[in-house]
Design a protein around this motif. Structure first.
Motif, PDB file in Angstrom:
ATOM      1  N   VAL A 125       0.889  -1.055   0.009  1.00 10.30           N
ATOM      2  CA  VAL A 125      -0.063   0.119   0.036  1.00 10.30           C
ATOM      3  C   VAL A 125       0.909   1.106   0.031  1.00 10.30           C
ATOM      4  N   ASN A 126       0.716   2.164  -0.940  1.00 11.13           N
ATOM      5  CA  ASN A 126       1.584   3.431  -0.938  1.00 11.13           C
ATOM      6  C   ASN A 126       0.418   4.490  -0.413  1.00 11.13           C
ATOM      7  N   THR A 127       1.282   5.807  -0.462  1.00 11.40           N
ATOM      8  CA  THR A 127       0.435   6.967   0.177  1.00 11.40           C
ATOM      9  C   THR A 127      -0.925   6.978  -0.411  1.00 11.40           C
ATOM     10  N   SER A 128      -0.792   7.032  -1.856  1.00  8.88           N
ATOM     11  CA  SER A 128      -2.287   7.490  -2.626  1.00  8.88           C
ATOM     12  C   SER A 128      -3.112   6.425  -2.413  1.00  8.88           C
ATOM     13  N   ASP A 129      -3.005   5.063  -2.315  1.00  8.45           N
ATOM     14  CA  ASP A 129      -3.705   3.898  -1.952  1.00  8.45           C
ATOM     15  C   ASP A 129      -4.391   4.354  -0.476  1.00  8.45           C
ATOM     16  N   LEU A 130      -3.508   4.746   0.513  1.00  6.02           N
ATOM     17  CA  LEU A 130      -3.963   5.016   1.696  1.00  6.02           C
ATOM     18  C   LEU A 130      -4.913   5.979   1.821  1.00  6.02           C
ATOM     19  N   ALA A 131      -4.685   7.152   1.098  1.00  2.00           N
ATOM     20  CA  ALA A 131      -5.621   8.331   0.733  1.00  2.00           C
ATOM     21  C   ALA A 131      -7.152   7.750   0.389  1.00  2.00           C
ATOM     22  N   LEU A 132      -7.082   6.781  -0.594  1.00  2.00           N
ATOM     23  CA  LEU A 132      -8.377   6.204  -1.120  1.00  2.00           C
ATOM     24  C   LEU A 132      -8.958   5.382  -0.168  1.00  2.00           C
ATOM     25  N   ILE A 133      -8.025   4.670   0.496  1.00  2.00           N
ATOM     26  CA  ILE A 133      -8.553   3.784   1.351  1.00  2.00           C
ATOM     27  C   ILE A 133      -9.497   4.333   2.841  1.00  2.00           C
TER      28      ILE A 133
END
Lengths: 263, 252
Positions: A125-133
């Protein structure tokens, strides 16, 4: 802050907890309304959404939401005509999953990612994934928070809700939407095959411990978060796959709570 | 006459090929006690659900007074076993934020000691009383009760009808009940609607019991048998259940 999020274990923990604290409460509704198979169907069909998004090079979450909407509509329209709901859900769940897998296989490099979509890849999981999640899970949580009393009334008894001026049809739609959002958020964390586990297990584990719906929702959120963190720890220590490890911890907590409070 | 709370126009409902209700024209006015009677399968529950908006009928319209407050008890209230819920909370979810009022309502329906109990531990009869307490607490303009006396013994029934009378007197609420338990219901109602797919006859209990349609449907005394049902109406309609039609015959 960016420095902190450079740590992939921390990112994984935040992703897991983000999904779990919403999956627990939403899972309570899934358990109360006997929507487990429906949740499973949305999760499996979500893979078709992912495949379509990758093929069309668009964003994943809107595609997952669109496919979920089509599935929900198909179930609502088709039930009771020729097939019972569970047959129809089976057709859509496995049909969606299979078509999704076939479409993915046509994409360049698609096959390589397959197990990530099926079982999650939380450590990637990268930072933009984290934002989406957090964005998608947060939105799903907001739906539950704002609609709490109405959703609860519609869930307890639809007829009473209609008579008292509620709209159980709209509430069912809201819950389906929240479910689709959560599935989209959870794909990367536990994968399409195990999302329903993160909905059902913490809620089921919370049931024997609770005397009110609010207590059950809170306990489910905590049990979900504990499962996410415990699963990550297990994966770290024993070198096991992270998604399934979270579900294993949730299963353990389910057994413990049922042993503590024998029905 | 007061303006109605609910009025139907050409209300009908079909479930696939089965015509459950047709040509229903009825109204409920403030403060009256209306009982819908009829044999099993007459469409009583369907009609009540259509009246309160829990079901969308396939034909016709149901007009409800804007802002109409309804208290409803279904024939059988089922709550999933996975739902942790105390009786007090169940009642509060109907809209009453006052704990004292809730306790009083539970006492009124005779389950004062069950407030802290889980709804899933209640018997069918107790759950129905809890639903009645919730309905009463909504301070409704209309109480819609589906088979409210099933599961009550005769003493309980008598007490129930006294309660209904008191509610009407104290709050002015209209009450619409579904029942197939005729004789007791009759004495407690202002108006009886005799239903068998359509409104066979209606009126004050004394009048209705004298009507040939009513006698045909329920017979006289212990002779009450649906086999005796004869159609005296001259309006034609299709039935999917078979019984003999004797249009234009003299009354039995």
């Amino acid at each position: 802050m960016t420095g902190l999020l450079d740590n992939f274990v921390l990112r994984a923990a935040l992703a897991g907890v983000g999904v779990a604290i919403v999956a627990g409460p939403l899972g309570c509704f899934v358990v109360w309304r006997r929507m487990a198979y429906f949740g499973d169907t949305i999760a499996h069909a979500a893979l078709l959404g992912v495949a379509l998004a990758l093929a069309l090079e668009t964003a994943v979450i809107p595609a997952v939401l669109a496919v979920s909407a089509v599935v929900a509509l198909a179930v609502a329209r088709g039930t009771g005509r020729r097939y019972a709901a569970d047959s129809l859900l089976g057709v859509l769940a496995h049909g969606g999953l299979a078509v999704g897998l076939v479409v993915l296989s046509f994409l360049p490099g698609g096959r390589g990612d397959l197990s990530a979509w099926l079982f999650g890849d939380i450590l990637a999981v990268n930072t933009s994934d984290l934002a989406l999640i957090w964005g998608a899970a947060g939105l799903a949580g907001l739906v539950l928070w704002l609609g709490w009393s109405r959703l609860l009334n519609s869930t307890i008894n639809e007829e009473l809700a209609w008579a008292e001026g509620g709209n159980p049809e709209r509430d069912r739609l809201l819950l389906t939407l929240a479910l689709a959002l959560l599935v989209a958020a959870a794909l990367k964390v536990v994968g399409a095959l195990l999302i329903t586990a993160m909905l059902i297990l913490p809620a089921a584990a919370a049931r024997p411990l609770a005397k009110t719906p609010e207590a059950m929702v809170l306990a489910a959120a905590l049990i979900g978060a504990a499962s996410a963190l415990g699963g990550l720890r297990l994966a770290w220590v024993a070198d096991t796959p992270a998604g399934p490890s979270m579900v294993v911890v949730a299963l353990g907590l389910f057994l413990v709570s049922n042993l503590l409070r024998r029905a | 006459m007061n303006a109605p709370l609910i009025e139907t126009r050409g209300l009908g409902h079909s479930d696939g090929p089965r015509h459950i209700l047709y040509d229903i024209e009825m109204a409920i006015r403030p403060g009256e006690i209306v009982t819908i009677v009829g044999p099993n399968g007459a469409g009583k529950t369907t009609l009540l659900r259509a009246l309160i908006g829990a079901m969308q009928p396939s034909r016709g319209t149901v007009w409800r007074k804007p802002g109409l407050r309804i208290g409803y008890t279904p024939q059988k209230l089922t709550i999933d076993r996975t739902m942790p819920l105390t009786v007090d909370r169940f009642i509060a979810l109907g809209g009453s934020g006052d704990p004292d009022a809730r306790a009083a309502a539970l006492a009124t329906v005779g389950i004062a000691n069950l407030g802290a109990a889980q709804v899933t531990d209640l018997s069918g009869g107790e759950l129905q009383r809890a639903a009645l307490a919730r309905a009463l607490l909504r301070q409704p303009d209309l109480l819609a009760l589906d088979e409210p006396t099933q599961g009550l013994d005769q003493l309980g029934e008598a007490a129930f009808y006294r309660l209904i009378e008191r509610v009407r007197r104290d709050t002015g609420a209209a009450i619409c009940m579904v029942s197939h338990d005729l004789h007791v219901v009759m004495s407690a109602s202002d108006r009886v609607i005799c239903l068998n797919g359509h409104v066979c006859c209606e009126g004050a209990p004394v009048q209705v019991t004298e009507m040939p349609e009513y006698r045909a449907l329920f017979g006289l005394g212990t002779q009450g048998a649906l086999a005796l049902y004869r159609h005296e109406h001259d309006h034609g309609h299709d039935h999917d259940h078979d019984h003999e039609h004797h249009h234009g015959e003299p009354q039995p």
